[in-house]
Design an enzyme around this catalytic site. Structure first.
Site, PDB file in Angstrom:
ATOM      1  CG  HIS A 108      -1.951   1.047   1.212  1.00 12.25           C
ATOM      2  ND1 HIS A 108      -1.682   2.345   1.563  1.00 12.25           N
ATOM      3  CD2 HIS A 108      -3.261   1.021   0.846  1.00 12.25           C
ATOM      4  CE1 HIS A 108      -2.778   3.068   1.425  1.00 12.25           C
ATOM      5  NE2 HIS A 108      -3.752   2.284   0.984  1.00 12.25           N
ATOM      6  CD  GLU A 128      -5.340   1.567  -3.174  1.00 11.67           C
ATOM      7  OE1 GLU A 128      -6.530   1.644  -2.873  1.00 11.67           O
ATOM      8  OE2 GLU A 128      -4.428   1.597  -2.334  1.00 11.67           O
TER       9      GLU A 128
HETATM   10  C1  PEP Z   1      -6.588   3.470   0.228  1.00  6.50           C
HETATM   11  O1  PEP Z   1      -5.897   4.066   1.046  1.00  6.50           O
HETATM   12  O2  PEP Z   1      -6.293   2.328  -0.149  1.00  6.50           O
HETATM   13  C2  PEP Z   1      -7.753   4.129  -0.311  1.00  6.50           C
HETATM   14  C3  PEP Z   1      -8.218   3.725  -1.466  1.00  6.50           C
HETATM   15  O3  PEP Z   1      -8.252   5.110   0.457  1.00  6.50           O
HETATM   16  P1  PEP Z   1      -9.517   6.048   0.109  1.00  6.50           P
HETATM   17  O4  PEP Z   1     -10.620   5.173  -0.386  1.00  6.50           O
HETATM   18  O5  PEP Z   1      -9.836   6.725   1.390  1.00  6.50           O
HETATM   19  O6  PEP Z   1      -9.048   6.994  -0.957  1.00  6.50           O
END
Ligand code: PEP
Length: 256
Positions: A93, A165
């Protein structure tokens, strides 16, 4: 193919609060066979929640673990200790990469340790805002993807889930922006193209790719219909029971 709805609770909820949330969520959601609902609580809550959970309805994930199975590693938890408690583990992450300085080598060892211990790794990759601004998105995706998969054999690659992400879209990032479905589609294409080049067409089409970044019940439908996206990794919105359960309903509607 299943749709994954994964909630990352990060450093939130006491063990008691996590238990109450889970109890309410289990009551609220039906058993959707084609939707894999997963929550990632703090490591401290995993033991008790693993006894409480209805595995037909949802599964547990670890937010992180160390790559060695045992030994002199004060403060760490191993994938072998998590075996049997969780089905999934979030690995790499961006908060692990940027706050705790985990590099691709470390991430790769963790992916291998998860597989070794029969835990499905959810390998997170994604560029920062400045990397995108400098036109480095596809290089970062390639490096993090291939780096993260580098310690496992070709036969195990299809056991990994990839979560795209973009760091700039994560809600806790300062001045986070909303990723457009087109931007996500482009990145998912890059991910699958790289997988195809190295591991072949079959693996590239069978691997699940999730999107994460400021997902909520209003935008979940648009993100879930991006070609090549098989689910969502959700931070902030997963802490709000009504939001998280609404996202699960959206996923069901999109699948229908
Ligand atoms: C994350 O940190 O993996 C994430 C997707 O957070 P958020 O949905 O709050 O953007």
């Amino acid at each position: 193919m299943k749709t994954y709805i994964v909630g990352n609770w990060k450093l939130n909820f006491t063990v008691g609060e996590a238990s109450i949330y889970l109890h309410k969520l289990l009551k609220k959601i039906p058993n959707y066979r084609d939707i894999e609902v997963v929550v990632a609580p703090s490591a401290l809550a995993l033991q008790s929640l693993s006894l409480q959970i209805d595995r037909h309805k949802m599964k547990l994930a670890a937010q992180n673990a160390f790559y060695r199975d045992f030994g002199a590693f004060t403060g760490e938890i191993s994938f072998s200790q998590l075996r049997g408690l969780v089905d999934y583990a979030i690995i790499g992450h961006s908060e692990r990469r940027y706050i705790f300085k985990e590099d691709d080598k470390m991430v790769a060892k963790k992916v291998a340790a998860a597989i070794r211990n029969k835990i499905t790794p959810i390998l997170c990759i994604g560029e920062t805002e400045s990397e995108r601004a400098f036109g480095e998105t596809s290089d970062v995706i390639r490096d993090q993807l291939m780096g993260g998969l580098s310690e496992i054999g070709d036969d195990d690659v299809d056991k990994v889930i990839i979560a795209y992400e973009p760091v700039w879209a994560i809600s806790s990032t300062k001045a986070a922006k909303i990723a457009s479905p087109d931007e996500i589609a482009d990145s998912v294409k890059i991910i699958r193209r790289n997988l195809e080049e190295i591991y072949g067409k079959k693996v590239a089409s069978e691997i699940s790719v999730l999107f994460g970044g400021s997902v909520n019940s209003s935008n979940a439908g648009a993100y879930l219909t991006v070609p090549g996206v098989n689910g969502l990794l959700i931070g902030g919105s997963s802490l709000i029971l009504s939001e998280f359960s609404d996202i699960i309903e959206v996923a069901k509607r999109v699948q229908a």
